[in-house]
Design a protein around this motif. Sequence first.
Motif, PDB file in Angstrom:
ATOM      1  N   PRO A 135      73.421  35.806  31.351  1.00  0.00           N
ATOM      2  CA  PRO A 135      72.617  36.985  30.997  1.00  0.00           C
ATOM      3  C   PRO A 135      71.143  36.631  30.970  1.00  0.00           C
ATOM      4  O   PRO A 135      70.762  35.472  30.791  1.00  0.00           O
ATOM      5  CB  PRO A 135      73.126  37.342  29.598  1.00  0.00           C
ATOM      6  N   GLY A 136      70.295  37.647  31.189  1.00  0.00           N
ATOM      7  CA  GLY A 136      68.864  37.409  31.038  1.00  0.00           C
ATOM      8  C   GLY A 136      68.039  37.871  32.218  1.00  0.00           C
ATOM      9  O   GLY A 136      68.456  38.717  33.019  1.00  0.00           O
ATOM     10  N   VAL A 137      66.861  37.296  32.325  1.00  0.00           N
ATOM     11  CA  VAL A 137      65.882  37.678  33.341  1.00  0.00           C
ATOM     12  C   VAL A 137      65.272  36.412  33.943  1.00  0.00           C
ATOM     13  O   VAL A 137      64.972  35.457  33.217  1.00  0.00           O
ATOM     14  CB  VAL A 137      64.747  38.544  32.736  1.00  0.00           C
ATOM     15  N   THR A 138      65.117  36.397  35.249  1.00  0.00           N
ATOM     16  CA  THR A 138      64.360  35.361  35.944  1.00  0.00           C
ATOM     17  C   THR A 138      63.172  36.028  36.618  1.00  0.00           C
ATOM     18  O   THR A 138      63.363  36.946  37.432  1.00  0.00           O
ATOM     19  CB  THR A 138      65.212  34.643  37.002  1.00  0.00           C
ATOM     20  N   VAL A 139      61.971  35.615  36.286  1.00  0.00           N
ATOM     21  CA  VAL A 139      60.770  36.162  36.903  1.00  0.00           C
ATOM     22  C   VAL A 139      60.230  35.149  37.899  1.00  0.00           C
ATOM     23  O   VAL A 139      60.004  33.982  37.558  1.00  0.00           O
ATOM     24  CB  VAL A 139      59.693  36.491  35.848  1.00  0.00           C
ATOM     25  N   VAL A 140      60.039  35.596  39.136  1.00  0.00           N
ATOM     26  CA  VAL A 140      59.439  34.782  40.187  1.00  0.00           C
ATOM     27  C   VAL A 140      58.055  35.354  40.456  1.00  0.00           C
ATOM     28  O   VAL A 140      57.937  36.482  40.953  1.00  0.00           O
ATOM     29  CB  VAL A 140      60.281  34.785  41.472  1.00  0.00           C
ATOM     30  N   ASP A 141      57.024  34.609  40.114  1.00  0.00           N
ATOM     31  CA  ASP A 141      55.652  35.108  40.272  1.00  0.00           C
ATOM     32  C   ASP A 141      55.318  35.309  41.735  1.00  0.00           C
ATOM     33  O   ASP A 141      55.496  34.411  42.567  1.00  0.00           O
ATOM     34  CB  ASP A 141      54.662  34.124  39.648  1.00  0.00           C
ATOM     35  N   PHE A 142      54.841  36.514  42.057  1.00  0.00           N
ATOM     36  CA  PHE A 142      54.478  36.848  43.438  1.00  0.00           C
ATOM     37  C   PHE A 142      53.414  37.936  43.372  1.00  0.00           C
ATOM     38  O   PHE A 142      53.605  38.963  42.718  1.00  0.00           O
ATOM     39  CB  PHE A 142      55.706  37.343  44.199  1.00  0.00           C
ATOM     40  N   ALA A 143      52.313  37.700  44.055  1.00  0.00           N
ATOM     41  CA  ALA A 143      51.184  38.627  43.969  1.00  0.00           C
ATOM     42  C   ALA A 143      51.468  39.905  44.745  1.00  0.00           C
ATOM     43  O   ALA A 143      51.355  39.956  45.975  1.00  0.00           O
ATOM     44  CB  ALA A 143      49.919  37.951  44.507  1.00  0.00           C
ATOM     45  N   THR A 144      51.849  40.945  44.023  1.00  0.00           N
ATOM     46  CA  THR A 144      52.140  42.238  44.622  1.00  0.00           C
ATOM     47  C   THR A 144      52.041  43.303  43.537  1.00  0.00           C
ATOM     48  O   THR A 144      52.356  43.026  42.373  1.00  0.00           O
ATOM     49  CB  THR A 144      53.550  42.262  45.261  1.00  0.00           C
ATOM     50  N   PRO A 145      51.586  44.515  43.865  1.00  0.00           N
ATOM     51  CA  PRO A 145      51.467  45.556  42.834  1.00  0.00           C
ATOM     52  C   PRO A 145      52.806  46.127  42.394  1.00  0.00           C
ATOM     53  O   PRO A 145      52.881  46.813  41.383  1.00  0.00           O
ATOM     54  CB  PRO A 145      50.614  46.628  43.524  1.00  0.00           C
ATOM     55  N   GLN A 146      53.869  45.845  43.148  1.00  0.00           N
ATOM     56  CA  GLN A 146      55.187  46.399  42.827  1.00  0.00           C
ATOM     57  C   GLN A 146      56.211  45.280  42.748  1.00  0.00           C
ATOM     58  O   GLN A 146      56.302  44.453  43.659  1.00  0.00           O
ATOM     59  CB  GLN A 146      55.610  47.416  43.886  1.00  0.00           C
ATOM     60  N   GLN A 202      60.593  48.964  31.999  1.00  0.00           N
ATOM     61  CA  GLN A 202      61.248  50.191  31.554  1.00  0.00           C
ATOM     62  C   GLN A 202      62.427  50.522  32.463  1.00  0.00           C
ATOM     63  O   GLN A 202      63.488  50.946  31.995  1.00  0.00           O
ATOM     64  CB  GLN A 202      60.257  51.359  31.534  1.00  0.00           C
ATOM     65  N   ALA A 203      62.251  50.343  33.768  1.00  0.00           N
ATOM     66  CA  ALA A 203      63.344  50.607  34.702  1.00  0.00           C
ATOM     67  C   ALA A 203      64.551  49.725  34.392  1.00  0.00           C
ATOM     68  O   ALA A 203      65.706  50.183  34.394  1.00  0.00           O
ATOM     69  CB  ALA A 203      62.871  50.376  36.137  1.00  0.00           C
ATOM     70  N   ILE A 204      64.287  48.461  34.109  1.00  0.00           N
ATOM     71  CA  ILE A 204      65.376  47.539  33.784  1.00  0.00           C
ATOM     72  C   ILE A 204      66.077  47.960  32.498  1.00  0.00           C
ATOM     73  O   ILE A 204      67.310  47.922  32.404  1.00  0.00           O
ATOM     74  CB  ILE A 204      64.820  46.101  33.680  1.00  0.00           C
ATOM     75  N   GLY A 227      57.534  39.486  41.452  1.00  0.00           N
ATOM     76  CA  GLY A 227      56.295  40.244  41.331  1.00  0.00           C
ATOM     77  C   GLY A 227      55.482  39.687  40.182  1.00  0.00           C
ATOM     78  O   GLY A 227      55.574  38.509  39.841  1.00  0.00           O
ATOM     79  N   GLN A 228      54.723  40.547  39.543  1.00  0.00           N
ATOM     80  CA  GLN A 228      53.944  40.174  38.360  1.00  0.00           C
ATOM     81  C   GLN A 228      54.189  41.230  37.281  1.00  0.00           C
ATOM     82  O   GLN A 228      53.294  41.992  36.895  1.00  0.00           O
ATOM     83  CB  GLN A 228      52.457  40.054  38.717  1.00  0.00           C
ATOM     84  N   PRO A 229      55.454  41.308  36.816  1.00  0.00           N
ATOM     85  CA  PRO A 229      55.846  42.370  35.888  1.00  0.00           C
ATOM     86  C   PRO A 229      55.204  42.221  34.519  1.00  0.00           C
ATOM     87  O   PRO A 229      55.088  41.115  33.983  1.00  0.00           O
ATOM     88  CB  PRO A 229      57.378  42.191  35.797  1.00  0.00           C
ATOM     89  N   GLU A 230      54.805  43.333  33.977  1.00  0.00           N
ATOM     90  CA  GLU A 230      54.238  43.327  32.625  1.00  0.00           C
ATOM     91  C   GLU A 230      55.366  43.495  31.614  1.00  0.00           C
ATOM     92  O   GLU A 230      56.237  44.335  31.762  1.00  0.00           O
ATOM     93  CB  GLU A 230      53.214  44.463  32.482  1.00  0.00           C
ATOM     94  N   GLY A 231      55.316  42.664  30.560  1.00  0.00           N
ATOM     95  CA  GLY A 231      56.319  42.767  29.504  1.00  0.00           C
ATOM     96  C   GLY A 231      57.636  42.094  29.815  1.00  0.00           C
ATOM     97  O   GLY A 231      58.614  42.293  29.098  1.00  0.00           O
TER      98      GLY A 231
END
Length: 441
Positions: free
Chosen positions: A249-260, A336-338, A430-434
């Motif tokens: 369970p959880g979240v993996t964030v992969v940093d990538f310069a994109t607005p979405q 929020q979508a997640i 991406g570069q998700p906030e929160g």
Amino acid sequence: MKVFYALALTTLTFLAALPARAEVNIQSVTSPGGITAWLVEEHSIPFVALEIRFRGGASLDPADKRGVTNLMTGLLEEGAADMDARAFSRAQEELATSFDFDLSRDSLSVSARFLTENRAASVALLRAALQEPRFDDAAIERVRGQVLSVIQSDLKDPNDIAADAFAKMAYGDHPYAFATNGTAESVAALTRDDLLAAHRAVLARDRIYVGAVGDITAQELGALLDELLGDLPTTGAPMPPRAEVSIPPGVTVVDFATPQSVALFGQPGIAQSDPDFFAALILNQILGGGSFESRLMNEVREKRGLTYGVYSYLMTRDLANVYMGQVSSANDRIAQAIAVIRDEWAKAEAEGVTEQELRDAKTYITGAYPLRFDGNGPIANILVGMQMLGLPIDYIATRNDKVEAVTMADIKRVAQELLEPENLHFVVVGQPEGLETTAGN
């Protein structure tokens, strides 16, 4: 031009013949040499579609030669026997025949389309491609360059980055964890000997599945199979073991310069051979099956405007089953979508679905099924898929009855057994906030 005309006419013929349900008369054919195929005879058009699949695909790549099967597959029509790439292409054009070679993690597919009047010559040409590929140095370097270009492009595509990260997490060191194209380093190091070894590993008689549709009899098909495939090696490389799917369970964030941000999410899935598969299929159609009527589309897009599209799907593979989904949203809205997706997953697990949702999903699934049979080629492809899944030869006639037999109680039970909202994992590129990578990854 003749072949395209034949294709168009064949498509119209089958569409006219399948107004409400799929009725396809399938014969099982065994060649004198022992090769089995499924055949649908259709003599109204002098045209045949032949689909051949070799089980194994990119999953047979040696660990130190990732991408070798893909490169080998790309070279099968780049010259054969005494023909170089240009001569081979010219021969196809003169015969008005077409060959397509495709690779997945589970299989190498060969799709052939030819006119009855050119059948013998077309089969001889395809036989040369399968059994006598040249692997010329110039062709190897040309196709290698094309593959390397795709690999570089994928490194900049958030969708491919997400898929790669999710696969590595879910499958560990299993072949499913690695891209079919390989890496720039592995592909650059491949030699002609590696390609010959991959050819022997994959194109073997112990893993062949064949579907044929069109202007050909069972006796003619039997002779064709032995001519085309009879001299291939008896056995190929051993198949890999089943994958041990591990999705924490959880979240993996992969940093990538994109607005979405792109989010790929998933949990362990269900096999198509499972008795509850059709209940799971209906459940997914209601939850996120891709239509505008799904719950995810309604809650994430329509009510909140968080995305242009969100969907989920049952990914059934030979060696693993995963329940997947995808959504894209602005960096400041992806969290929020997640959250909404997790809530809908939990709601479906706890409450099941409504009677109206069940009726609508059944109507869609059963109504869409006959539309798959829209020509010789698609039908041949379906025949092969059925064989690889171990489905009975009468499956087409009984499939929609299985869908209709699913009850509300079935859906509720399967929702509680299958859905794991607390174990969903989201890979976000991406570069998700929160959002940040959570512990335990």
